[in-house]
Design a protein around this motif. Structure first.
Motif, mmCIF file in Angstrom:
data_model
loop_
_atom_site.group_PDB
_atom_site.id
_atom_site.type_symbol
_atom_site.label_atom_id
_atom_site.label_comp_id
_atom_site.label_asym_id
_atom_site.label_seq_id
_atom_site.Cartn_x
_atom_site.Cartn_y
_atom_site.Cartn_z
ATOM 1 N N ALA A 1 0.873 -1.159 -0.121
ATOM 2 C CA ALA A 1 -0.095 -0.053 0.005
ATOM 3 C C ALA A 1 0.872 1.297 -0.144
ATOM 4 O O ALA A 1 1.831 1.216 0.451
ATOM 5 C CB ALA A 1 -0.905 0.093 1.302
ATOM 6 N N LYS A 2 0.239 2.161 -0.494
ATOM 7 C CA LYS A 2 0.716 3.809 -0.457
ATOM 8 C C LYS A 2 -0.206 4.709 -0.273
ATOM 9 O O LYS A 2 -1.060 4.992 -1.014
ATOM 10 C CB LYS A 2 1.630 4.093 -1.903
ATOM 11 C CG LYS A 2 2.668 3.143 -2.174
ATOM 12 C CD LYS A 2 2.378 2.133 -3.077
ATOM 13 C CE LYS A 2 3.713 1.177 -3.818
ATOM 14 N NZ LYS A 2 3.181 0.239 -4.514
ATOM 15 N N SER A 3 -0.101 5.135 0.883
ATOM 16 C CA SER A 3 -1.318 5.784 1.352
ATOM 17 C C SER A 3 -0.700 6.850 2.580
ATOM 18 O O SER A 3 0.125 6.548 3.566
ATOM 19 C CB SER A 3 -2.500 5.138 2.008
ATOM 20 O OG SER A 3 -2.033 4.339 3.072
ATOM 21 N N ILE B 1 -4.485 8.040 -1.655
ATOM 22 C CA ILE B 1 -4.223 6.668 -1.760
ATOM 23 C C ILE B 1 -3.707 6.350 -3.264
ATOM 24 O O ILE B 1 -4.413 6.899 -4.098
ATOM 25 C CB ILE B 1 -5.439 5.874 -1.487
ATOM 26 C CG1 ILE B 1 -6.003 6.220 -0.003
ATOM 27 C CG2 ILE B 1 -5.540 4.557 -1.621
ATOM 28 C CD1 ILE B 1 -7.354 5.659 0.432
ATOM 29 N N GLY B 2 -2.701 5.573 -3.308
ATOM 30 C CA GLY B 2 -2.091 5.492 -4.802
ATOM 31 C C GLY B 2 -1.029 4.776 -4.989
ATOM 32 O O GLY B 2 -0.863 3.729 -4.356
ATOM 33 N N SER B 3 -0.193 5.383 -5.773
ATOM 34 C CA SER B 3 0.877 4.504 -6.148
ATOM 35 C C SER B 3 2.180 5.011 -5.700
ATOM 36 O O SER B 3 3.357 4.490 -6.071
ATOM 37 C CB SER B 3 1.089 4.392 -7.914
ATOM 38 O OG SER B 3 1.328 5.588 -8.249
ATOM 39 N N SER B 4 2.272 6.226 -5.080
ATOM 40 C CA SER B 4 3.509 6.611 -4.707
ATOM 41 C C SER B 4 4.053 6.415 -3.342
ATOM 42 O O SER B 4 3.530 6.544 -2.490
ATOM 43 C CB SER B 4 3.349 8.332 -4.643
ATOM 44 O OG SER B 4 3.273 8.920 -5.975
ATOM 45 N N GLU C 1 3.104 8.819 -11.389
ATOM 46 C CA GLU C 1 2.108 8.139 -10.341
ATOM 47 C C GLU C 1 0.961 8.762 -10.189
ATOM 48 O O GLU C 1 0.699 9.806 -10.269
ATOM 49 C CB GLU C 1 3.099 8.236 -9.123
ATOM 50 C CG GLU C 1 4.539 7.777 -9.059
ATOM 51 C CD GLU C 1 4.517 6.444 -8.969
ATOM 52 O OE1 GLU C 1 3.523 5.669 -8.698
ATOM 53 O OE2 GLU C 1 5.642 6.135 -9.087
ATOM 54 N N TRP C 2 -0.222 7.900 -9.913
ATOM 55 C CA TRP C 2 -1.498 8.323 -9.717
ATOM 56 C C TRP C 2 -2.044 8.253 -8.315
ATOM 57 O O TRP C 2 -1.747 7.085 -7.593
ATOM 58 C CB TRP C 2 -2.423 7.523 -10.728
ATOM 59 C CG TRP C 2 -2.560 7.791 -11.934
ATOM 60 C CD1 TRP C 2 -1.326 8.325 -12.662
ATOM 61 C CD2 TRP C 2 -3.639 8.028 -12.937
ATOM 62 N NE1 TRP C 2 -1.816 8.484 -14.063
ATOM 63 C CE2 TRP C 2 -3.191 8.296 -14.152
ATOM 64 C CE3 TRP C 2 -4.979 7.608 -12.763
ATOM 65 C CZ2 TRP C 2 -4.037 8.444 -15.157
ATOM 66 C CZ3 TRP C 2 -5.698 7.457 -13.841
ATOM 67 C CH2 TRP C 2 -5.334 8.030 -14.968
#
Length: 279
Positions: free
Chosen positions: A224-226, A240-243, A255-256
């Protein structure tokens, strides 16, 4: 109404007429009753769209005043219908404005309060969702998270890995945040050895900070990336996403990341908080 597929549409008069026009020998229709536990949410969302549409129809001179007047009429209708005087507390003044901040005038190190509020207020605000796509257009995730940190009272980070290049972006803000006595909690992993020791050591050296590293990469690969930002005012925000926390992921990478708010979708923020605490 012959668009084939699934729906979750309240059947109002217009929809009912369209359904009646369908040949039941050719089209199957599935319907279900509103669940009692979900009725307030479903009907509230339905009314919200109708009221928003109605307010958008008011234009021209004094449009704001007219929209406020209509808003107050709806509130009074609810008050009378439910015989609840508390609804009167929601009445808006004709010259109403939006409260942006409250800070003490005394015992403060802030010299220019208006400039300070501007520096810590997220560009995208506190009540609407936003999508950050990592492109050069629009507000950058890097600049927005800096403001989120400075305006928060408690922070949760849940990321797969943390690079020192990423931490350096927020080094000043994180120091200011934690030295003000505010709480920072971070969960990351040792997956692929990507997390930098220097980054963890820096975070662990900060006051009012807890860092948890998951070494259980075989059974529980945390991916997770949050980022969750709590405010005592109740205007919480989350990303909340991809970073992960790395320079490329927070600046130039494609990244989104989706920003969510308590004001708009509070159940997502709550689930974020509860899930983080179980970890």
């Amino acid at each position: 109404m012959q668009v084939i597929g699934i729906y979750e549409q309240l059947i109002n008069k217009l929809v009912s007429k369209k359904l009646d026009s369908l040949d039941t020998n050719k089209f199957y229709q599935q319907k279900s009753q509103i669940e009692k536990s979900e009725a307030s949410i479903i009907l509230g969302q339905y009314l919200s769209k109708i009221i928003t549409f109605a307010l958008e129809q008011i234009s021209g001179e004094n449009s704001i005043e007219k929209q406020i007047e209509l808003t107050n009429e709806i509130i009074l209708l609810l008050k009378n219908k439910l015989d609840n005087q508390d609804f009167l507390n929601n009445i808006l003044e004709n010259n109403t404005s939006v409260l942006k901040a409250i800070f003490p005038k005394t015992n403060s190190n802030i010299n220019d309060i208006e400039n300070y509020i501007k520096e810590i207020s997220p560009y995208t605000g506190l009540i609407q969702s936003e999508l950050f796509t990592g492109s050069n257009a629009g507000v950058s995730l890097e600049s927005e998270i800096k403001k989120e940190i400075l305006s928060s009272d408690k922070i949760y980070f849940l990321v797969s890995f943390i690079k020192w290049t990423g931490i350096r972006i927020f080094e000043k803000e994180l120091k200011e945040f934690t030295h003000a006595g505010k709480e920072l909690k971070i969960i990351t992993t040792s997956y692929m050895g990507a997390t930098d020791l220097k980054a963890v050591q820096f975070l662990a050296s900060l006051p009012n900070t807890e860092v948890k590293i998951s070494y259980n990469i075989a059974n529980e690969r945390l991916h997770a990336k949050s980022y969750l930002f709590f405010r005592n005012t109740g205007f919480h925000t989350g990303y909340i996403g991809s970073s992960n926390i790395s320079k490329s992921a927070l600046t130039s990478g494609l990244e989104w990341n989706l920003k969510v708010t308590t004001a708009e979708i509070s159940h997502i923020i709550k689930k974020f908080e509860v899930t983080f605490e179980t970890y």
